[in-house]
Design an enzyme around this catalytic site. Structure first.
Site, PDB file in Angstrom:
ATOM      1  N   GLU A   1       0.870  -1.179   0.000  1.00  0.00           N
ATOM      2  CA  GLU A   1       0.000   0.000   0.000  1.00  0.00           C
ATOM      3  C   GLU A   1       0.898   1.218   0.000  1.00  0.00           C
ATOM      4  O   GLU A   1       2.017   1.164   0.495  1.00  0.00           O
ATOM      5  CB  GLU A   1      -0.876   0.021   1.260  1.00  0.00           C
TER       6      GLU A   1
ATOM      7  N   LYS B   1       2.496   4.522   1.307  1.00  0.00           N
ATOM      8  CA  LYS B   1       2.686   5.048   2.659  1.00  0.00           C
ATOM      9  C   LYS B   1       2.256   6.515   2.623  1.00  0.00           C
ATOM     10  O   LYS B   1       2.986   7.370   2.154  1.00  0.00           O
ATOM     11  CB  LYS B   1       4.142   4.922   3.098  1.00  0.00           C
TER      12      LYS B   1
ATOM     13  N   ARG C   1      -2.724   8.619  16.873  1.00  0.00           N
ATOM     14  CA  ARG C   1      -1.752   7.542  17.067  1.00  0.00           C
ATOM     15  C   ARG C   1      -1.421   7.311  18.545  1.00  0.00           C
ATOM     16  O   ARG C   1      -1.152   6.203  18.963  1.00  0.00           O
ATOM     17  CB  ARG C   1      -0.492   7.914  16.286  1.00  0.00           C
TER      18      ARG C   1
ATOM     19  N   ARG D   1       5.151  -3.705  16.824  1.00  0.00           N
ATOM     20  CA  ARG D   1       5.935  -3.368  15.648  1.00  0.00           C
ATOM     21  C   ARG D   1       6.554  -4.677  15.189  1.00  0.00           C
ATOM     22  O   ARG D   1       7.671  -4.995  15.524  1.00  0.00           O
ATOM     23  CB  ARG D   1       7.010  -2.346  16.013  1.00  0.00           C
TER      24      ARG D   1
HETATM   25  P1  AMP Z   1       6.490   5.649  10.549  1.00  0.00           P
HETATM   26  O1  AMP Z   1       5.713   6.845  10.996  1.00  0.00           O
HETATM   27  O2  AMP Z   1       7.640   5.952   9.656  1.00  0.00           O
HETATM   28  O3  AMP Z   1       6.787   4.691  11.704  1.00  0.00           O
HETATM   29  O4  AMP Z   1       5.511   4.795   9.604  1.00  0.00           O
HETATM   30  C1  AMP Z   1       4.356   4.214  10.061  1.00  0.00           C
HETATM   31  C2  AMP Z   1       3.183   5.129   9.812  1.00  0.00           C
HETATM   32  O5  AMP Z   1       2.886   5.211   8.443  1.00  0.00           O
HETATM   33  C3  AMP Z   1       1.914   4.621  10.400  1.00  0.00           C
HETATM   34  O6  AMP Z   1       1.785   4.897  11.751  1.00  0.00           O
HETATM   35  C4  AMP Z   1       0.853   5.347   9.590  1.00  0.00           C
HETATM   36  O7  AMP Z   1       0.529   6.579  10.208  1.00  0.00           O
HETATM   37  C5  AMP Z   1       1.541   5.645   8.295  1.00  0.00           C
HETATM   38  N1  AMP Z   1       0.932   4.977   7.136  1.00  0.00           N
HETATM   39  C6  AMP Z   1       0.797   5.575   5.943  1.00  0.00           C
HETATM   40  N2  AMP Z   1       0.219   4.767   5.060  1.00  0.00           N
HETATM   41  C7  AMP Z   1      -0.039   3.605   5.685  1.00  0.00           C
HETATM   42  C8  AMP Z   1      -0.618   2.368   5.289  1.00  0.00           C
HETATM   43  N3  AMP Z   1      -1.046   2.173   4.041  1.00  0.00           N
HETATM   44  N4  AMP Z   1      -0.701   1.378   6.210  1.00  0.00           N
HETATM   45  C9  AMP Z   1      -0.243   1.555   7.479  1.00  0.00           C
HETATM   46  N5  AMP Z   1       0.314   2.710   7.914  1.00  0.00           N
HETATM   47  C10 AMP Z   1       0.422   3.729   7.026  1.00  0.00           C
END
Ligand code: AMP
Length: 551
Positions: free
Chosen positions: A235, A237, A257, A398
């Site tokens: 998917e 991001k 979050r 995680r």
């Molecule tokens: P990070 O903030 O780098 O840890 O990346 C994880 C975050 O990406 C998640 O907490 C979501 O807020 C975001 N995210 C964006 N697109 C998606 C998706 N398709 N599935 C899950 N999380 C996503």
């Protein structure tokens, strides 16, 4: 309240964690459900459950005035007592000793008082606080103030409160932790464990569930290796904010979050949710979106943290929710269902704007995944989520069922033009580097940013010597240097900026490599910076909605 205080004092009196757990467990076992819920929250040093965005808003000046009035002690005397303890609870306990008319006070009355303090404005907060303190035994007052100040200081971590719940109700600690992961609320956890509902997999709507998180991977190959699945789902991001939507008929609540309620920030979503036609709990990402295009994150930032949104902001920065998971549907908890089932259920809901479905693609091998990743980046997205299609939804974890594949959109080769002495740990070394690209029209170097991260201490030490020798002008804190050191820098985005002659500034630049192999002649140009800006970060670069999500 006195019972609570005595249990708290006994916990504080022993340094042994097993003994602490035993004392607290015995106390929890004696309580009915409502008091148990309150006691578990208060013992964790909180006045309210974490999911409710509530704060007391009570300052030191109101607190000291009230304690002074109840204890009939002046400021100097109170200050002297405080210096003895350096702890608000212990201070209030001693100051009020013999100065109150103790009565039996229930935890329910404590809850009502905390709410009255929270909702009162300014100086009106004093009245409910004062009438409560007058009725409390000094030991109970000591703990009441500890709850208010948000610090128990009795050597009790949240892990120990979990252990006490396990001890109280004969539950394995792993199950208590799992219930806590799902509920994100220690009070709710205690009550479920008392009822014997250790099967954590039931969701109570409007009780936020911890979010499932993703682990980072560097390459498509690593993603396949770590996931150990034949086929993976990908998917986009999305670059917005994570959001959980709970909907039951006309009642709608949103959570961020960190499990804080954010309903007020996104009225478009709360107003539209009743039309979904099903009771649901969605997991997704809120994006700013206007005229069919997703806006950059900094636009969305204007909407965050608001309790209310005015019409102008709603018009300028409207939002949508891109949904990628459903955890509960019409009374059925779906956490243990595979992602394939959850997605099929989502697709069957017939969602409409402002609710969109995350764009999904399947990849069968690393080359395929690499292609999808390259296409995503072409669309200006920094990353890709890789998900195991048969995985359950694991709240708060995680794990390896969700991976995030992120790479900087581009790096630039730049030359250092000025250096600065560092601060703190970096005192005495030249650690901040202003860097430039080449403007081919004029042949001049133009600055585009300043980097201070990415190098080791040893590299900085070597650079310090080198830059001292290369200095052409010493301006004290800053030194202009001969433009000879080439660095490769990564960055999050490019912005227009009046600070540099180039008209651009890189956001969050970090040094990826020292390019001693590269002659200054071959560094990147201003045209390339402008090109990247237009393509990925400028007004016209906004990603068309049809490209990122399908309804
Ligand atoms: P990070 O903030 O780098 O840890 O990346 C994880 C975050 O990406 C998640 O907490 C979501 O807020 C975001 N995210 C964006 N697109 C998606 C998706 N398709 N599935 C899950 N999380 C996503």
């Amino acid at each position: 309240m006195l019972d609570f205080a005595r249990a708290g004092a006994a916990v504080g009196a022993t340094p042994a964690t097993l003994e602490k757990t035993r004392i607290l467990g015995a106390y929890f076992r004696r309580l009915g459900e409502d008091d148990l819920r309150r006691a578990a929250v208060y013992m964790s040093g909180r006045a309210f459950p974490p999911s409710r965005r509530r704060t007391l808003g009570l300052g030191w000046s109101t607190l000291s005035k009230v304690v002074s009035s109840v204890s009939r002690r002046d400021e100097a005397e109170l200050g002297q007592i405080f210096r003895k303890h350096s702890d608000l609870g212990d201070w209030a306990g001693e100051a009020l000793d013999g100065r109150t008319q103790p009565e039996v006070v229930t935890l329910q009355e404590v809850e009502v008082t905390l709410d009255a303090i929270r909702t009162a404005r300014g100086t009106a907060k004093a009245a409910p606080l004062e009438s409560m303190l007058r009725r409390l035994d000094p030991e109970a007052a000591r703990f009441f103030i500890k709850i208010i100040s948000g610090e128990m200081r009795i050597g009790l971590s949240e892990g120990l409160v979990e252990a006490a719940i396990a001890e109280a109700f004969g539950a394995p600690i792993t199950q208590v932790k799992r219930v806590h992961l799902v509920t994100g609320d220690i009070g709710e956890t205690a009550v479920r464990c008392k009822r014997g509902e250790f099967e954590a997999s039931t969701i109570t709507l409007f009780q936020p569930v911890r979010f499932m998180l993703a682990s980072p991977v560097e390459t498509p190959g690593e993603a396949f290796e770590r996931m150990a699945a034949g086929t993976v789902w990908t998917e986009e991001k999305y670059d917005g904010v994570r959001c959980q939507l709970h909907r039951q008929a006309s009642r709608v609540e949103l959570f961020s979050r960190d499990l804080k309620e954010t309903t007020g920030a996104f009225p478009e979503l709360t107003e539209a949710a009743p039309s979904i036609g099903h009771d649901v709990l969605f997991d997704g990402e809120v994006l700013a979106h206007r005229d069919g295009r997703v806006l950059r994150f900094f636009e969305l930032q204007r909407r965050l943290g608001r309790k209310q949104v005015d019409a102008v902001l709603r018009r300028d920065v409207p939002v949508v929710l891109v949904i990628f998971d459903v955890l509960w549907l019409d009374g059925r908890t779906l956490l243990d269902e595979p992602l394939t089932t959850r997605r099929k259920l989502l697709e069957g809901l017939g969602l409409e704007h402002p609710f969109l479905l995350a764009r999904l693609e399947e990849a069968t091998d690393p080359q395929h995944l690499d292609r999808i990743f390259a296409e995503t980046r072409e669309r200006g997205n920094e990353g890709l989520m890789v998900k195991d299609p048969i995985s359950p939804y694991t709240p708060g974890r995680r794990g390896l069922a969700w991976l995030k594949l992120k790479r900087p959109l581009a790096t630039l080769d730049v030359v250092v033009t000025a250096v600065e002495w560092g601060h703190g740990k970096r005192k005495g070394v030249l650690s901040d580097y202003t860097f430039a690209v080449k403007d081919t029209r004029t042949g001049r170097l133009v600055n585009v940013g300043k980097a201070y991260t990415g190098l080791t201490d040893a590299e900085i030490a070597t650079f310090t010597e080198r830059f001292l020798a290369m200095t052409v002008e010493d301006m004290g804190h800053v030194r202009m240097v001969r433009p000879e050191v080439v660095l490769e820098v990564a960055f999050d985005s490019i912005q227009h900026s009046g600070r540099h002659l180039s008209g651009f500034a890189l956001r969050f630049p970090r040094i990826v490599r020292i390019r001693d192999d590269k002659p200054v002649d071959e560094i990147d140009t201003l045209e390339r910076v402008a090109g990247l800006y237009d393509r990925y970060f400028g007004e016209k670069s906004e990603v068309p909605l049809s490209e990122v999500a399908e309804t």
